[in-house]
Design an enzyme around this catalytic site. Structure first.
Site: not given
Length: 352
Positions: A294, A324, A200
């Site tokens: 996501d 995610h 991320s």
């Protein structure tokens, strides 16, 4: 025990963790029936049943959205969440807390090694939108990668926003890389077998670092970008499709962006949005993993395509049934576990 393992759960959350782990032990056929109505995305990919069921519970918890709370409360909520879903790992040969000299002061880090021998080193940057997260929140994931890939992992607690906005995290990442290169021989590791990785926001940091390291004497043998943020300047189509209800939301990303960027115009800086770099030629070979459900999916794919167009050896792993941050639920989701093993295999191959 390292500092990365010192987060205690309240009794109610310990019960929640027990329930989730019990659900993970249900027969696969029963899990499939429970998730029969799991969503299907526009590409025809169906959400993993156990994740669909977990989301149906999580999305009903009152006050469960961290972005409705002050930053310190949000940070604690993320640690609780990570501990609830954490995998169970055997004792490690090395769990060493370290201090990296940084441009604005000491940077805490932990080095993990599962067994006596190690094939290489991964310098890892956690997720959390540059605002949340630390070595504790990513402890389970990096242990999994260290064990499955047979490598050391140096997990880095870079400075967080809003106290330390962009580009503080990038500056700390460069300091962490230099530290790893300097220390690797003392750990019995080859400097030519160092991987940079992150999930991320940590994937964003890793992509930027790989760009900045071009031309250095020692460069990453691989950059591993897990559901990365690559473009803060705009919202790609997957933002619309997965705006809400799939763990990471559009609202969360807005909350992160507002706190990370002291000036909104910084979104145009390639150090914040690596997709906007004019030239990607010569960066490290890449492994890019994206999740089918996501908001960040499309910008991750776009970055992989840009790398390919620049002649960079790139593997894109499209994990269509996942959400995610799937590397954090390997203990409760078989597809997440299998996807994370594929990440470990890519690291193992790069350092072999």
């Amino acid at each position: 025990m390292s500092a990365a393992t010192t987060h205690r759960l309240a009794p109610a959350l310990r019960l929640e963790r027990a329930v989730i782990r019990g659900f993970a032990r249900l027969p696969e056929s029963l899990v499939e029936r429970l998730g029969r109505r799991a969503p299907v995305n526009a590409d025809g990919e169906r959400l993993a049943p156990e994740i669909a069921v977990a989301l149906s519970v999580l999305n009903r918890i009152p006050g469960g959205d961290f972005s409705d709370h002050p930053v310190e409360k949000a940070r604690h909520m993320l640690l609780d969440e990570a501990a609830v879903f954490a995998d169970v790992h055997p004792p490690f040969a090395v769990e060493e807390d370290l201090v990296i000299p940084g441009p604005a002061g000491p940077i805490p880090a932990t080095r993990y090694r599962a067994a006596t021998d190690s094939k290489g080193l991964v310098v890892y940057f956690h997720g959390g939108g540059w605002v949340l997260g630390d070595r504790r929140s990513t402890d389970s994931a990096v242990r999994f990668l260290a064990r499955e890939a047979g490598v050391d992992v140096l997990s880095v607690d870079y400075r967080l926003a809003p106290e330390n906005p962009f580009p503080a995290a990038i500056e700390d990442a460069m300091a962490a890389w230099d530290f790893a290169v300097d220390r690797a021989p003392g750990w019995g590791l080859d400097r030519s077998r160092i991987v940079v990785a992150g999930d991320s926001a940590g994937g964003n940091i890793s992509a930027v670092l790989a760009q900045q390291l071009r031309g250095r004497d020692v460069t990453p043998v691989l950059q591993v970008l897990l559901f990365p943020v690559t473009d803060l300047s705009t919202k790609h189509p997957s933002y619309r499709e997965f705006s809400d209800g799939f763990f990471l939301t559009e609202k969360h990303m807005d909350w992160y962006r507002e706190r990370y960027l002291a000036d909104p115009s910084d979104a145009l800086d390639p150090r914040a949005s690596p997709l906007l770099a004019e030239d990607l030629g010569g960066v490290a070979p890449a492994f890019v993993a994206v999740a089918g459900f996501d908001p960040l999916r499309d910008e991750g794919i776009a970055y992989a395509r840009r790398l390919e167009q620049a002649g960079v050896p790139t593997e894109l792993a499209r994990e269509g049934s996942l959400i995610h941050a799937f590397i954090n639920v390997t203990g409760v989701s078989r597809p997440a576990r299998e996807a994370t093993i594929r990440i470990a295999r890519a690291i193992e191959a790069a350092v072999a």
